[in-house]
Write a protein that holds these residues in place. Structure first.
Motif, PDB file in Angstrom:
ATOM      1  N   GLY A 140     -61.115  47.218 -40.750  1.00 28.22           N
ATOM      2  CA  GLY A 140     -62.522  46.835 -40.842  1.00 28.22           C
ATOM      3  C   GLY A 140     -63.356  47.815 -41.653  1.00 28.22           C
ATOM      4  O   GLY A 140     -64.402  47.439 -42.189  1.00 28.22           O
ATOM      5  N   LEU A 141     -62.904  49.061 -41.740  1.00 31.47           N
ATOM      6  CA  LEU A 141     -63.638  50.080 -42.494  1.00 31.47           C
ATOM      7  C   LEU A 141     -62.913  50.464 -43.774  1.00 31.47           C
ATOM      8  O   LEU A 141     -63.082  51.588 -44.278  1.00 31.47           O
ATOM      9  N   SER A 142     -62.118  49.569 -44.325  1.00 36.74           N
ATOM     10  CA  SER A 142     -61.296  49.911 -45.494  1.00 36.74           C
ATOM     11  C   SER A 142     -62.156  50.361 -46.676  1.00 36.74           C
ATOM     12  O   SER A 142     -61.833  51.346 -47.347  1.00 36.74           O
ATOM     13  N   LEU A 172     -53.866  52.853 -53.882  1.00 38.47           N
ATOM     14  CA  LEU A 172     -53.006  52.929 -52.693  1.00 38.47           C
ATOM     15  C   LEU A 172     -53.708  52.387 -51.457  1.00 38.47           C
ATOM     16  O   LEU A 172     -53.093  51.675 -50.654  1.00 38.47           O
ATOM     17  N   LEU A 173     -54.991  52.702 -51.297  1.00 39.42           N
ATOM     18  CA  LEU A 173     -55.716  52.212 -50.131  1.00 39.42           C
ATOM     19  C   LEU A 173     -55.884  50.702 -50.181  1.00 39.42           C
ATOM     20  O   LEU A 173     -55.776  50.031 -49.146  1.00 39.42           O
ATOM     21  N   ARG A 174     -56.133  50.141 -51.351  1.00 42.38           N
ATOM     22  CA  ARG A 174     -56.228  48.687 -51.453  1.00 42.38           C
ATOM     23  C   ARG A 174     -54.904  48.015 -51.151  1.00 42.38           C
ATOM     24  O   ARG A 174     -54.836  46.978 -50.487  1.00 42.38           O
ATOM     25  N   LYS A 175     -53.816  48.601 -51.656  1.00 39.00           N
ATOM     26  CA  LYS A 175     -52.493  48.053 -51.382  1.00 39.00           C
ATOM     27  C   LYS A 175     -52.186  48.095 -49.890  1.00 39.00           C
ATOM     28  O   LYS A 175     -51.672  47.131 -49.323  1.00 39.00           O
ATOM     29  N   ALA A 176     -52.524  49.223 -49.256  1.00 40.97           N
ATOM     30  CA  ALA A 176     -52.295  49.323 -47.816  1.00 40.97           C
ATOM     31  C   ALA A 176     -53.146  48.316 -47.045  1.00 40.97           C
ATOM     32  O   ALA A 176     -52.693  47.716 -46.066  1.00 40.97           O
ATOM     33  N   GLY A 177     -54.385  48.086 -47.518  1.00 41.59           N
ATOM     34  CA  GLY A 177     -55.247  47.104 -46.868  1.00 41.59           C
ATOM     35  C   GLY A 177     -54.702  45.693 -46.989  1.00 41.59           C
ATOM     36  O   GLY A 177     -54.777  44.895 -46.053  1.00 41.59           O
TER      37      GLY A 177
END
Length: 314
Positions: A229-231, A306-311
């Motif tokens: 929710g806080l990505s 990386l954060l978008r991919k993990a999201g």
């Protein structure tokens, strides 16, 4: 008479009556398309004049010489000198260390913001206490920790009392950089805490209620509800924290270690100041600034990717 057989004179009259309305509608539509660009034009102009243009001048200046070759084109000589300088290589190695420590610097305010959002007892007091170091000058913070972390200081006395022995926090090359980074995280995570709390204001509380009703534990709620929710907030904090660690530690470095011992705590911004302010090599300092900008750009884009991919995987 059928409508299609109306006299020829009627049609031009009707067309002329509608033309002002059509013209007005087109003008309004054109204005609506141009309005956003006109509104952001002053901000774009300020960015171009005071950000992009000086950046381009600095990059161009990095290809000129210093000293006897002042102002003359030297190609990549400054960048070659940087690569051959062991102190600058130490600074780049410390940048890699900062990138590895970045998740810790983000996780600390994130977890504290989570506990405050969940209204642990005394959450209002904690919010004030955690933010207080952010308003202190780095010089004051560095001076305070110089006293606390001195070899004969209070912290080592406490460790000796516990039977753990003293640690040379600022004099050991293997420890000093971690000490300075730790102090920086302590001094600045209050701003990230505020950003996280603002992000929690947009979090769907029904998801939290549903997770609790299903019997989810606190770690499960954090990992499966709060983190997704806080990505976007996490992405923002990652990038801004990285920029702060690479460009806002000069005060602490200057007061606590001055780049020592043995250059072990050098960072690119401190190296830039040394070359510009003490060695009188502005062109070499411009080259180091360009390298620092490229490092921040690459690391920032990699983190966002990386954060978008993990999201998406979550």
């Amino acid at each position: 008479m059928p409508i299609g057989d109306a006299p020829p004179l009627v049609r031009p009259i009707v067309g002329r009556a509608n033309r002002p309305a059509i013209t007005s509608h087109r003008g309004r539509a054109r204005w609506e398309r141009l309005a956003p660009y006109l509104l952001i034009a002053p901000a774009v102009l300020v960015i171009v004049l005071f950000r992009l243009w000086p950046l381009l001048l600095g990059v161009n200046f990095s290809f000129t010489g210093d000293g006897d070759r002042n102002g003359t084109p030297v190609g990549l000589d400054n960048y070659t000198d940087l690569w051959n300088d062991p102190v600058f290589r130490i600074a780049l190695r410390n940048v890699g260390l900062l990138v590895l420590l970045l998740p810790v610097a983000v996780a600390i305010p994130g977890l504290l913001a989570t506990f405050i959002f969940l209204r642990v007892p005394g959450n209002r007091l904690y919010r004030t206490v955690y933010f207080f170091p952010a308003v202190l000058s780095p010089v004051i913070i560095g001076s305070i920790f110089n006293l606390l972390l001195a070899y004969d200081g209070p912290l080592n006395e406490l460790l000796q009392t516990a039977g753990l022995g003293s640690v040379d926090w600022l004099g050991d090359p293997k420890v000093a950089i971690f000490t300075v980074v730790g102090v920086h995280i302590w001094a600045t995570f209050g701003m990230a805490l505020v950003v996280f709390l603002a992000g929690f204001a947009t979090l769907d509380t029904t998801l939290l209620d549903a997770a609790r009703s299903d019997g989810a534990s606190l770690p499960q709620v954090i990992w499966h509800v709060i983190v997704p929710g806080l990505s976007r907030t996490i992405q923002f904090v990652f990038v801004t924290t990285m920029i702060g660690m690479l460009t806002s530690m000069f005060g602490l470095l200057y007061v606590m270690t001055s780049g020592g011992p043995g250059g072990s705590t050098y960072l690119p911004e401190y190296y830039i100041w040394i070359q510009q302010g003490q060695m009188n090599r502005p062109a070499l300092a411009s080259a180091a600034s360009t390298v620092l900008f490229l490092v921040m750009l690459v690391v920032g884009l990699a983190q966002i990717g990386l954060l978008r991919k993990a999201g998406r995987e979550d």
